[in-house]
Design a protein around this motif. Structure first.
Motif, PDB file in Angstrom:
ATOM      1  N   THR A   2       1.304  56.146   3.943  1.00 21.82           N
ATOM      2  CA  THR A   2       2.659  55.625   3.775  1.00 21.82           C
ATOM      3  C   THR A   2       3.085  54.905   5.049  1.00 21.82           C
ATOM      4  O   THR A   2       2.899  55.399   6.155  1.00 21.82           O
ATOM      5  CB  THR A   2       3.638  56.773   3.465  1.00 21.82           C
ATOM      6  N   THR A   3       3.685  53.734   4.857  1.00 19.92           N
ATOM      7  CA  THR A   3       4.142  52.935   5.987  1.00 19.92           C
ATOM      8  C   THR A   3       5.663  52.929   6.050  1.00 19.92           C
ATOM      9  O   THR A   3       6.325  52.604   5.064  1.00 19.92           O
ATOM     10  CB  THR A   3       3.620  51.486   5.879  1.00 19.92           C
ATOM     11  N   GLN A  66       5.169  43.458   2.598  1.00 22.66           N
ATOM     12  CA  GLN A  66       4.601  44.189   1.461  1.00 22.66           C
ATOM     13  C   GLN A  66       3.900  45.478   1.869  1.00 22.66           C
ATOM     14  O   GLN A  66       3.696  46.360   1.035  1.00 22.66           O
ATOM     15  CB  GLN A  66       3.661  43.287   0.678  1.00 22.66           C
ATOM     16  N   ASP A  69       6.545  50.657   2.890  1.00 22.45           N
ATOM     17  CA  ASP A  69       6.971  51.444   1.732  1.00 22.45           C
ATOM     18  C   ASP A  69       8.398  51.959   1.894  1.00 22.45           C
ATOM     19  O   ASP A  69       9.148  52.080   0.933  1.00 22.45           O
ATOM     20  CB  ASP A  69       6.053  52.660   1.553  1.00 22.45           C
ATOM     21  N   LYS A  97      11.792  49.446  -2.532  1.00 25.15           N
ATOM     22  CA  LYS A  97      11.374  50.303  -1.423  1.00 25.15           C
ATOM     23  C   LYS A  97      12.334  51.481  -1.366  1.00 25.15           C
ATOM     24  O   LYS A  97      13.358  51.499  -2.034  1.00 25.15           O
ATOM     25  CB  LYS A  97      11.429  49.545  -0.096  1.00 25.15           C
ATOM     26  N   CYS A 119      15.664  50.405  -6.174  1.00 22.93           N
ATOM     27  CA  CYS A 119      15.286  51.069  -4.923  1.00 22.93           C
ATOM     28  C   CYS A 119      15.772  52.511  -4.918  1.00 22.93           C
ATOM     29  O   CYS A 119      16.700  52.876  -5.626  1.00 22.93           O
ATOM     30  CB  CYS A 119      15.901  50.346  -3.728  1.00 22.93           C
TER      31      CYS A 119
END
Length: 136
Positions: A2-3, A66, A69, A97, A119
């Protein structure tokens, strides 16, 4: 992996509290997260991290990334509301997101909740304030 992309839409906490910022960064990296810094990281324009334009661009850059997350604010403050007209809600709604923050960032969370309903918004920890303490 996960970013988490982090931004400072108000207070320049990464410039004001660099040691606490580094603790927060190291903590989340140790938990397996990848971090993407907003372009105002370490910058300060008096009581804010940047101009309205710079702060809205920082948020929009993370919205358009992109690989990101989650978008997490670094702390609250007093002037996130100024960027709200410039956030790219349409793109965000088509590329949803999760946004996380509290205090002044609540303005951004509520705007996203109403303008980009696909979102997920979480009233929760901010990067530096939530993860930069000694408790970890």
């Amino acid at each position: 992996m996960t970013t988490i992309g982090f931004c400072s839409p108000s207070t320049p906490i990464t410039a004001i509290s660099p040691i606490r910022f580094e603790r927060a960064r190291h903590f989340l990296i140790s938990k397996g997260f990848r971090l993407v810094a907003g372009k105002l990281t370490g910058k300060q324009d008096f009581y804010r991290s940047g101009s309205i334009r710079e702060r809205s661009e920082e948020v929009n850059d993370l919205i358009h990334d992109q690989a990101v997350d989650i978008i997490m604010t670094t702390i609250g403050g007093t002037n996130t509301n100024a960027i709200l007209p410039y956030v790219d809600y349409d793109y965000l709604n088509h590329h949803p997101k999760t946004l996380i923050g509290y205090s002044d960032a609540t303005a951004l969370l509520l705007a996203v909740q109403t303008q980009a309903p696909k979102c997920r918004v979480l009233y929760g920890p901010a990067l530096v304030a939530g993860f930069g303490c000694w408790l970890w």
